[in-house]
Design a protein around this motif. Structure first.
Motif, PDB file in Angstrom:
ATOM      1  N   ALA A 107       0.554  -1.169   0.068  1.00  0.00           N
ATOM      2  CA  ALA A 107      -0.269  -0.002  -0.051  1.00  0.00           C
ATOM      3  C   ALA A 107       0.697   1.085   0.006  1.00  0.00           C
ATOM      4  CB  ALA A 107      -0.853  -0.002   1.357  1.00  0.00           C
ATOM      5  N   TRP A 108       2.310   1.474   0.902  1.00  0.00           N
ATOM      6  CA  TRP A 108       3.021   2.622   0.689  1.00  0.00           C
ATOM      7  C   TRP A 108       3.344   2.367  -0.454  1.00  0.00           C
ATOM      8  CZ3 TRP A 108       2.876   7.126   3.555  1.00  0.00           C
ATOM      9  CH2 TRP A 108       2.711   6.160   4.719  1.00  0.00           C
ATOM     10  N   VAL A 109       3.921   1.438  -1.076  1.00  0.00           N
ATOM     11  CA  VAL A 109       4.814   1.644  -2.378  1.00  0.00           C
ATOM     12  C   VAL A 109       3.777   2.118  -3.024  1.00  0.00           C
ATOM     13  CG1 VAL A 109       5.708  -0.016  -4.035  1.00  0.00           C
ATOM     14  CG2 VAL A 109       5.909  -0.515  -2.376  1.00  0.00           C
ATOM     15  N   LEU A 110       2.255   1.618  -3.758  1.00  0.00           N
ATOM     16  CA  LEU A 110       1.356   1.626  -4.108  1.00  0.00           C
ATOM     17  C   LEU A 110       1.455   3.624  -4.448  1.00  0.00           C
ATOM     18  CD1 LEU A 110      -0.794   2.119  -6.685  1.00  0.00           C
ATOM     19  CD2 LEU A 110      -2.662   0.980  -4.782  1.00  0.00           C
ATOM     20  N   LEU A 111       1.215   4.050  -2.870  1.00  0.00           N
ATOM     21  CA  LEU A 111       0.716   5.531  -2.194  1.00  0.00           C
ATOM     22  C   LEU A 111       2.371   6.453  -2.850  1.00  0.00           C
ATOM     23  CD1 LEU A 111      -0.929   7.767  -1.247  1.00  0.00           C
ATOM     24  CD2 LEU A 111       0.487   7.485   1.313  1.00  0.00           C
ATOM     25  N   ILE A 112       2.791   6.208  -2.625  1.00  0.00           N
ATOM     26  CA  ILE A 112       5.000   6.669  -3.168  1.00  0.00           C
ATOM     27  C   ILE A 112       4.872   6.996  -4.703  1.00  0.00           C
ATOM     28  CG2 ILE A 112       6.834   6.939  -3.223  1.00  0.00           C
ATOM     29  CD1 ILE A 112       6.648   5.723  -0.503  1.00  0.00           C
ATOM     30  N   ALA A 113       4.179   5.738  -5.002  1.00  0.00           N
ATOM     31  CA  ALA A 113       4.277   6.056  -6.502  1.00  0.00           C
ATOM     32  C   ALA A 113       3.317   6.669  -7.225  1.00  0.00           C
ATOM     33  CB  ALA A 113       3.629   4.153  -7.213  1.00  0.00           C
ATOM     34  N   SER A 114       2.049   6.713  -6.697  1.00  0.00           N
ATOM     35  CA  SER A 114       0.904   7.321  -6.905  1.00  0.00           C
ATOM     36  C   SER A 114       1.090   9.124  -6.316  1.00  0.00           C
ATOM     37  CB  SER A 114      -0.570   7.160  -6.625  1.00  0.00           C
ATOM     38  OG  SER A 114      -0.792   6.111  -6.240  1.00  0.00           O
ATOM     39  N   PHE A 115       2.027   9.317  -5.568  1.00  0.00           N
ATOM     40  CA  PHE A 115       1.879  10.569  -4.986  1.00  0.00           C
ATOM     41  C   PHE A 115       2.459  11.417  -6.619  1.00  0.00           C
ATOM     42  CE2 PHE A 115       4.838  13.627  -3.233  1.00  0.00           C
ATOM     43  CZ  PHE A 115       4.196  14.812  -2.820  1.00  0.00           C
ATOM     44  N   ALA A 116       3.737  11.280  -6.881  1.00  0.00           N
ATOM     45  CA  ALA A 116       5.160  11.096  -7.653  1.00  0.00           C
ATOM     46  C   ALA A 116       4.397  11.088  -9.110  1.00  0.00           C
ATOM     47  CB  ALA A 116       6.070   9.713  -8.135  1.00  0.00           C
ATOM     48  N   LEU A 117       3.335  10.173  -9.339  1.00  0.00           N
ATOM     49  CA  LEU A 117       2.664  10.602 -10.558  1.00  0.00           C
ATOM     50  C   LEU A 117       1.588  11.823 -11.230  1.00  0.00           C
ATOM     51  CD1 LEU A 117       1.791   9.445 -13.409  1.00  0.00           C
ATOM     52  CD2 LEU A 117       0.126   7.872 -12.576  1.00  0.00           C
ATOM     53  N   TRP A 118       0.831  12.463  -9.340  1.00  0.00           N
ATOM     54  CA  TRP A 118       0.258  13.696  -9.433  1.00  0.00           C
ATOM     55  C   TRP A 118       1.550  14.345  -9.727  1.00  0.00           C
ATOM     56  CZ3 TRP A 118       0.339  16.327  -5.057  1.00  0.00           C
ATOM     57  CH2 TRP A 118      -0.799  17.689  -5.506  1.00  0.00           C
ATOM     58  N   MET A 119       2.688  14.387  -9.189  1.00  0.00           N
ATOM     59  CA  MET A 119       3.458  15.532  -9.019  1.00  0.00           C
ATOM     60  C   MET A 119       3.739  15.616  -9.874  1.00  0.00           C
ATOM     61  SD  MET A 119       4.218  17.253  -6.218  1.00  0.00           S
ATOM     62  CE  MET A 119       5.872  17.804  -6.102  1.00  0.00           C
ATOM     63  N   PHE A 120       3.917  14.570 -11.413  1.00  0.00           N
ATOM     64  CA  PHE A 120       4.835  14.807 -12.200  1.00  0.00           C
ATOM     65  C   PHE A 120       3.983  15.151 -13.520  1.00  0.00           C
ATOM     66  CE2 PHE A 120       4.889  13.031 -16.463  1.00  0.00           C
ATOM     67  CZ  PHE A 120       6.186  13.378 -17.295  1.00  0.00           C
ATOM     68  N   SER A 121       2.923  14.784 -13.294  1.00  0.00           N
ATOM     69  CA  SER A 121       1.672  15.093 -13.896  1.00  0.00           C
ATOM     70  C   SER A 121       1.437  16.495 -13.931  1.00  0.00           C
ATOM     71  CB  SER A 121       0.379  14.361 -14.196  1.00  0.00           C
ATOM     72  OG  SER A 121       0.932  13.068 -14.408  1.00  0.00           O
ATOM     73  N   THR A 122       1.121  17.089 -12.336  1.00  0.00           N
ATOM     74  CA  THR A 122       0.619  18.076 -12.063  1.00  0.00           C
ATOM     75  C   THR A 122       1.505  19.521 -12.705  1.00  0.00           C
ATOM     76  OG1 THR A 122      -0.776  17.405 -10.381  1.00  0.00           O
ATOM     77  CG2 THR A 122      -0.710  19.416  -9.913  1.00  0.00           C
ATOM     78  N   PHE A 123       2.762  19.542 -12.228  1.00  0.00           N
ATOM     79  CA  PHE A 123       3.750  20.214 -13.019  1.00  0.00           C
ATOM     80  C   PHE A 123       4.428  20.293 -13.513  1.00  0.00           C
ATOM     81  CE2 PHE A 123       2.653  20.243  -7.848  1.00  0.00           C
ATOM     82  CZ  PHE A 123       2.373  21.352  -7.709  1.00  0.00           C
TER      83      PHE A 123
END
Length: 366
Positions: A107-123
């Motif tokens: 779950a933590w791996v998924l959260l970290i990967a999701s956060f990185a993807l969100w950051m990459f896409s958003t900015f």
């Protein structure tokens, strides 16, 4: 209910919360890409201006640190990942609540990967969906004949020939590196003339030689807004790489467009070292295209190279040939996959599409 059951329920609830948080981030990322698909003007008129402001601000925050923050963070992430994996293995082998621990770990791996993807896409990442930089620069992309490509090659050769003996060289005629920091500042100053703001210079990569085995000359990291450059390169190519990575920070995402934008901002520089660097880079791509289109014309034009230009071309090829191998093949495969996912169906070959932009630019110069 005993204490072990209570603890198990607490861990289960935490795992659910972590998974839900990851799901929310993935949903927000999907909505962002949906907005780009449904409203084509959203990326050009809203996202790209926002991205340029956001990355510019972040680049000044990280710019106070002379070394690459992204590189240091990478080492810390790798170290943290290894420690987490060792702990996971230990718990799975000897610890209690193995299944719950594994689920929470995933779950933590998924959260970290999701956060990185969100950051990459958003900015920054959505810049791949923007209109071609050609429109911003007032260029029109059209089909060209081999004769027109040959004319462009002659033009580039003429300009490179004129500058070849004006760049720093050693007694053997090889180009020599000037101070990296000062060169990076000069490149950033040229971009500042276009952007209208004081741009942050590119940074050197500490592990440049090991990185060379990946055949990567530089990398822009959106998470820190840093333009990172592999210093283990032929000296005359470094300004081009700096400008290429700075172009990415300016929101020019596709590789062919970053190549061209680097050429665009430096080719008219009063600094021979900067101008020569991008002229040589452009010539590499254009001569390869002409070689494929009409070998006879390529051979004819190659015969007009100044001896120093021909020697510099050979030195570039020889330098990178020594780093070919399995690591480079894997790196190219990963980069190719990344570019395809971002909308470049020809993957790493997209770098070479800079020739189309070069031809459009040359038409506009006439």
């Amino acid at each position: 209910m005993n204490s072990n059951e209570k603890l198990g329920r607490i861990y289960a609830k935490r795992t659910v919360k972590i998974t839900v948080a990851a799901g929310v981030l993935l949903a927000l990322t999907a909505l962002l890409y949906a907005a780009a698909a449904i409203f084509p003007r959203f990326v050009d008129e809203v996202y790209r201006p926002f991205s340029r402001i956001a990355t510019y601000g972040l680049s000044w925050v990280t710019g106070w640190i002379p070394t690459s923050v992204a590189e240091i963070l990478l080492y810390l992430v790798v170290l943290g990942g290894l420690i987490a994996l060792v702990r996971l293995v230990w718990v799975l082998v000897s610890g209690p609540r193995r299944i719950s621990f594994l689920l929470r770990f995933l779950a933590w791996v998924l959260l970290i990967a999701s956060f990185a993807l969100w950051m990459f896409s958003t900015f920054w990442g959505l810049n791949y969906q923007s209109s071609s930089i050609a429109g911003e620069l007032g260029l029109t992309l059209t089909k060209h004949t081999p004769d027109q490509l040959a004319e462009l090659n002659r033009y580039l050769v003429g300009r490179a020939n004129a500058l070849a003996d004006q760049i720093p060289r050693d007694a053997a005629g090889q180009s020599v590196a000037t101070d990296f920091t000062e060169t990076a500042k000069r490149v950033a100053a040229e971009l500042s003339k276009y952007s209208g703001r004081k741009e942050v210079p590119a940074k050197p990569i500490i592990a440049s030689k090991p990185m060379s085995y990946t055949q990567i000359t530089g990398i822009f990291v959106p998470f820190t807004a840093e333009s990172n450059v592999n210093t283990n390169n032929v000296a005359y190519d470094l300004p081009f790489v700096m400008a290429h990575e700075n172009a990415h920070r300016y929101g020019v995402a596709p590789e062919n467009e970053a190549n061209f934008f680097a050429f665009y901002i430096l080719e008219g520089s009063d600094d021979p070292q900067l101008s020569y660097s991008v002229l040589m880079a452009a010539l590499r791509y254009c001569q390869n295209a002409l070689y494929s289109a009409d070998y006879d014309m390529f051979a004819e034009i190659y015969g007009t190279y100044h001896p120093l230009v021909a020697a510099d071309m050979a030195a570039y090829s020889e330098h990178w040939r020594q780093y070919e191998g399995k690591v480079a093949e894997v790196s190219e495969s990963v980069n190719n996959t990344y570019l395809v996912i971002q909308g470049a169906p020809d993957g790493v070959r997209s770098y070479g599409r800079v020739v189309d932009l070069m031809l459009a630019w040359y038409d506009a110069q006439k």
